[in-house]
Design a protein around this motif. Structure first.
Motif, short mmCIF file in Angstrom:
data_model
loop_
_atom_site.label_atom_id
_atom_site.label_comp_id
_atom_site.label_asym_id
_atom_site.label_seq_id
_atom_site.Cartn_x
_atom_site.Cartn_y
_atom_site.Cartn_z
N ARG A 3 67.16 32.46 -1.72
CA ARG A 3 67.72 32.25 -3.05
C ARG A 3 66.81 31.35 -3.89
NH1 ARG A 3 71.08 28.22 -4.88
NH2 ARG A 3 72.27 28.69 -6.76
N ARG A 4 66.25 30.32 -3.28
CA ARG A 4 65.27 29.46 -3.95
C ARG A 4 63.99 29.45 -3.12
NH1 ARG A 4 67.37 26.28 -8.22
NH2 ARG A 4 65.26 25.53 -8.45
N ILE A 5 62.87 29.33 -3.80
CA ILE A 5 61.58 29.30 -3.13
C ILE A 5 61.01 27.90 -3.29
CG2 ILE A 5 59.28 30.33 -3.03
CD1 ILE A 5 60.52 32.85 -4.33
N SER A 6 60.89 27.18 -2.19
CA SER A 6 60.51 25.77 -2.23
C SER A 6 59.19 25.52 -2.94
CB SER A 6 60.45 25.20 -0.80
OG SER A 6 61.71 25.26 -0.19
N ALA A 7 58.20 26.37 -2.68
CA ALA A 7 56.88 26.18 -3.31
C ALA A 7 56.96 26.24 -4.82
CB ALA A 7 55.90 27.23 -2.79
N LEU A 8 57.81 27.12 -5.35
CA LEU A 8 57.95 27.21 -6.80
C LEU A 8 58.60 25.95 -7.37
CD1 LEU A 8 59.03 30.90 -7.49
CD2 LEU A 8 56.78 29.86 -7.74
N ASP A 9 59.57 25.41 -6.67
CA ASP A 9 60.17 24.15 -7.12
C ASP A 9 59.13 23.03 -7.09
OD1 ASP A 9 62.79 24.99 -7.72
OD2 ASP A 9 63.32 24.99 -5.60
N SER A 10 58.28 23.04 -6.10
CA SER A 10 57.21 22.03 -6.06
C SER A 10 56.19 22.25 -7.16
CB SER A 10 56.53 22.05 -4.69
OG SER A 10 57.42 21.61 -3.68
N LEU A 282 46.46 28.76 -7.28
CA LEU A 282 47.66 28.26 -6.62
C LEU A 282 48.64 29.40 -6.32
CD1 LEU A 282 48.78 24.84 -8.17
CD2 LEU A 282 48.31 25.35 -5.77
N PHE A 283 48.83 30.28 -7.30
CA PHE A 283 49.74 31.40 -7.08
C PHE A 283 49.19 32.39 -6.07
CE2 PHE A 283 52.43 30.04 -10.52
CZ PHE A 283 53.65 30.63 -10.23
N PRO A 290 50.50 31.15 2.29
CA PRO A 290 51.44 30.04 2.10
C PRO A 290 51.29 28.94 3.16
CG PRO A 290 52.57 31.98 2.98
CD PRO A 290 51.19 32.42 2.58
N GLU A 291 50.66 29.27 4.27
CA GLU A 291 50.47 28.26 5.32
C GLU A 291 49.60 27.10 4.83
OE1 GLU A 291 47.28 31.44 5.96
OE2 GLU A 291 49.41 31.35 5.41
N TYR A 292 48.79 27.33 3.80
CA TYR A 292 47.95 26.27 3.25
C TYR A 292 48.70 25.39 2.25
CZ TYR A 292 44.08 28.97 5.23
OH TYR A 292 43.24 29.64 6.08
N LEU A 293 49.94 25.75 1.97
CA LEU A 293 50.71 24.99 0.99
C LEU A 293 51.92 24.31 1.64
CD1 LEU A 293 50.73 27.47 -2.04
CD2 LEU A 293 49.20 25.55 -1.64
N ARG A 294 51.76 23.93 2.89
CA ARG A 294 52.87 23.27 3.59
C ARG A 294 53.31 22.00 2.88
NH1 ARG A 294 54.85 27.43 6.05
NH2 ARG A 294 53.50 28.34 7.67
#
Length: 368
Positions: A3-10, A282-283, A290-294
């Motif tokens: 429902r929410r994507i953590s990376a986008l919130d960050s 970034l996108f 995504p493993e590089y954006l932990r």
């Protein structure tokens, strides 16, 4: 899909922090403002390009709105959700800013914040330029930061209408319409800047500026929303292990080339283009590696991103007035830094303890 994507919130957290730094150290001093509202003047003006955080917000919005549309039943429900998401916080923020400025702004530094009628453009998101054209007089937002919400509303309208008119052809129709808008807007600006190639009367440019540059200004920002739109398609296809079709790849290439080499004109700063490139990278990493954006899974960073809308609404005029009256020449970075550290938890508190229950209550009554 979550429902929410953590990376986008960050990503939102990065964007709002950039905007805060811009407004507290660069926006209200020379040469961007005739007078400096900072006691430290331009001594800490290191964030002159941080306003690009708004364009980053636009890219994120393009991604999220497509994501939201696919999970929404119809056009009516979509706009009810947008109302619940946008309107209660801006009413609260507008009232708070109005009262704060009324009490503190003895020098009338923010005139628009002192005028009750400016609640109309603020809580409806409508551009003050449109109200000036229709009703004459001076109109403005309670806080100047609200300007970016009007392009957002226009994008919601365009994308939601196209989506619910024909879901199956939505991607193609959006690509066609947005490409036409970008090309026509660029062509008009080219003719205006190069008179020897111009075949249009001067009156055309006058009315074009009134209607689009100052009114329905999505034409100037749609490349960024569209980047988010196409990034969502790549994200979804990668997640579902589906091959992305050629037209989507060509559209992404068009947008990247446009933003990096055409948007803003030939005089656009090289640094700005580098910042745009960083957003794109970034996108790309978010979608394919995504493993590089932990780091962007950090819970506190995510909470800042979730509360970024209210933080964006509340920070500028209130913060700048506090800096103006209680900042200092020596070690001037202390007050704005304390402001940031104070407004972040305040915004998190509002978002989690006030806005979330209010939103739940409204959803139970407006969306069956």
């Amino acid at each position: 899909m979550k429902r929410r994507i953590s990376a986008l919130d960050s990503f939102r957290a990065l964007a709002i922090l950039a905007v805060l730094l811009y407004h507290y150290f660069s926006r209200w001093t020379y040469p961007k403002n005739d007078i400096s509202l900072y006691p430290y003047d331009d001594a800490y003006d290191y964030f002159g390009y941080a306003y690009l955080g708004v364009e980053f917000f636009f890219i994120i919005s393009g991604f999220v709105i497509f994501f939201t549309l696919e999970k929404t039943l119809n056009l009516k429900v979509f706009w009810k959700k947008r109302f619940i998401r946008l309107v209660p916080p801006i009413i609260f923020a507008s009232v708070t800013t109005f009262i704060f400025v009324k009490l503190l702004d003895d020098e009338s530094l923010f005139l628009n914040s002192n005028q009750f009628k400016n609640f109309i453009p603020s809580i409806t998101f409508i551009s003050p330029q449109i109200l000036k054209t229709i009703f004459k007089g001076n109109w403005g937002y309670i806080d100047g930061s609200y300007w970016s919400l009007w392009p957002e509303i226009q994008f919601y309208a365009l994308s939601s209408i196209l989506y619910f008119l024909n879901k199956k052809r939505f991607v193609f129709n959006y690509i066609a319409v947005s490409s036409a808008i970008i090309c026509l807007n660029t062509l008009v600006k080219f003719f205006k800047q190069t008179p020897k190639f111009n075949l249009l009367p001067e009156s055309f440019f006058h009315y074009y500026q009134i209607i689009f540059d100052k009114g329905f200004n999505l034409v100037n920002y749609i490349p960024f929303f569209s980047l988010g739109f196409i990034f969502y398609i790549f994200y979804k296809n990668h997640h579902d292990n589906v091959k992305t079709c050629l037209i989507n790849k060509l559209y992404l290439a068009f947008l990247i080339l446009y933003v990096l080499f055409i948007y803003g004109g030939i005089d656009e700063s090289f640094i700005i283009r580098i910042i745009y490139a960083c957003m794109l990278v970034l996108f790309y990493v978010f979608i394919y590696h995504p493993e590089y954006l932990r780091f962007f899974e950090n819970k506190f960073l995510v909470r800042i991103g979730v509360s970024s809308y209210f933080l964006y609404l509340i920070h500028q005029n209130i913060g700048v007035l506090i800096i103006h009256y209680w900042g200092s020449n020596n070690y001037g970075f202390i007050v704005p830094s304390l402001l940031v550290l104070s407004l972040i938890p305040l915004s998190i508190f509002y978002s989690e303890k006030i806005d979330r229950p209010v939103g739940k209550w409204l959803r139970n009554r407006l969306i069956k």
